[in-house]
Design an enzyme around this catalytic site. Sequence first.
Site, PDB file in Angstrom:
ATOM      1  NE  ARG A   1      58.976  57.773  53.063  1.00 47.00           N
ATOM      2  CZ  ARG A   1      58.891  58.066  51.980  1.00 47.00           C
ATOM      3  NH1 ARG A   1      59.438  57.865  50.991  1.00 47.00           N
ATOM      4  NH2 ARG A   1      57.813  58.930  51.569  1.00 47.00           N
TER       5      ARG A   1
ATOM      6  NE  ARG B   1      54.605  54.037  46.398  1.00 48.84           N
ATOM      7  CZ  ARG B   1      55.287  54.746  46.742  1.00 48.84           C
ATOM      8  NH1 ARG B   1      56.603  54.757  47.381  1.00 48.84           N
ATOM      9  NH2 ARG B   1      54.759  56.009  46.679  1.00 48.84           N
TER      10      ARG B   1
ATOM     11  CG  HIS C   1      62.005  53.601  45.355  1.00 52.09           C
ATOM     12  ND1 HIS C   1      62.650  54.071  46.693  1.00 52.09           N
ATOM     13  CD2 HIS C   1      61.598  54.792  44.954  1.00 52.09           C
ATOM     14  CE1 HIS C   1      62.653  55.405  46.726  1.00 52.09           C
ATOM     15  NE2 HIS C   1      62.034  55.789  45.720  1.00 52.09           N
TER      16      HIS C   1
ATOM     17  CG  ASP D   1      65.325  62.786  43.428  1.00 50.21           C
ATOM     18  OD1 ASP D   1      64.224  63.108  43.703  1.00 50.21           O
ATOM     19  OD2 ASP D   1      65.578  61.576  42.578  1.00 50.21           O
TER      20      ASP D   1
ATOM     21  CD  GLU E   1      65.114  55.053  43.966  1.00 44.54           C
ATOM     22  OE1 GLU E   1      64.091  54.917  42.843  1.00 44.54           O
ATOM     23  OE2 GLU E   1      65.319  55.853  44.812  1.00 44.54           O
TER      24      GLU E   1
HETATM   25  O1  TA6 Z   1      63.174  57.713  43.982  1.00 45.31           O
HETATM   26  C1  TA6 Z   1      63.422  59.040  44.201  1.00 45.31           C
HETATM   27  C2  TA6 Z   1      62.104  59.627  44.316  1.00 45.31           C
HETATM   28  O2  TA6 Z   1      61.448  59.599  43.017  1.00 45.31           O
HETATM   29  C3  TA6 Z   1      62.148  60.936  45.105  1.00 45.31           C
HETATM   30  O3  TA6 Z   1      61.976  62.055  44.136  1.00 45.31           O
HETATM   31  C4  TA6 Z   1      61.342  60.933  45.959  1.00 45.31           C
HETATM   32  O4  TA6 Z   1      60.074  61.401  45.836  1.00 45.31           O
HETATM   33  C5  TA6 Z   1      61.399  59.448  46.568  1.00 45.31           C
HETATM   34  O5  TA6 Z   1      61.223  58.975  45.176  1.00 45.31           O
HETATM   35  C6  TA6 Z   1      60.154  58.689  47.258  1.00 45.31           C
HETATM   36  O6  TA6 Z   1      58.987  58.729  46.774  1.00 45.31           O
HETATM   37  P1  TA6 Z   1      57.855  58.623  47.615  1.00 45.31           P
HETATM   38  O7  TA6 Z   1      56.576  58.475  46.615  1.00 45.31           O
HETATM   39  O8  TA6 Z   1      57.899  57.103  48.198  1.00 45.31           O
HETATM   40  O9  TA6 Z   1      57.765  59.324  48.859  1.00 45.31           O
END
Ligand code: TA6
Length: 300
Positions: free
Chosen positions: A74, A100, A169, A213, A272
Amino acid sequence: MSTIEMLNTKFGIAGVVQVVAGLGGLAAVRVETGEAQGLVYLHGGHVAEWRPKGQDEVLWVSQKSYWADGKPVRGGVPVCFPWFGPKADDKAAPGHGFVRLMPWTLEAVTQEDEGVTVVLSTKSDDQTRKQWPGEYVLRHRVTIGRELVMSLELTNTGREAMAYQEALHTYFTVADVKRVKLTGLEGVKYVDKMDGSKVKTQEGAVTITAETDRVYVGTTGTVTIEDPDKMRRIVVAKEGSTNTVVWNPWVAKSKAMADFGDEEWPGMICVETCNVGADAVKVAAGETVKMVQRVGVVRM
Ligand code: TA6
């Protein structure tokens, strides 16, 4: 000799590069030069830290993050591939693809003028074929220097053309997301995932006043994160990408994620660099495509 000791013997550079046991005991390449410091995990090909000289940490990582094989980190720079978000035809599949979640191969570590470049790769195999038909080699070329330059290079090693979704990301540290402005997306259309995926047009700078988002489309431009309290601008340039995602989970979503502290959301924002959804990158058999995110920091 342990794996980490073997990797250190093969790739270490005295006084500059050391392969270490990072969080969760995961192998990571620590880079320390006069210009910058950084940390890149073999797990997920994951860049976790980058500090150019004279600056605080630029990347953000949750204190609640998992650090384990099979789990996403995270924060830092998750590599999303070969899909983005939920898998269209399998809701049980891991969000943002599977690369990942797995260990990558450390291919090379070199030192040039612009910094230390760490090259990691992952490729299709019997395991990936259970989730994805494509044959590929995915190489992540990370340069730790005055800038952080990440080049995601995808080769289609199959006999068929294939469309792939991909994202760097990136989670950035900010003092207070409520006081941050993003410039560089003015007039760009975006899909608002917080409003029924309606297509809207960005008016002025992006400010964060609720869970945000957004998938900006048809944009190849540079985004600048203006952080007045840290008195810095984080400049996010890119190549080979037509989408930029902006995300902050705000209060409720933060509470809903076990690997995200309830009070952490003001300190981060995701910008991102990606090719997602209808803008998935099409790769002919034998072709290699490259997507680059180039991050710099400027004092305000
Ligand atoms: O990039 C934004 C996103 O697609 C959000 O919708 C949220 O889900 C975020 O990614 C985090 O995703 P994750 O699967 O890492 O919790």
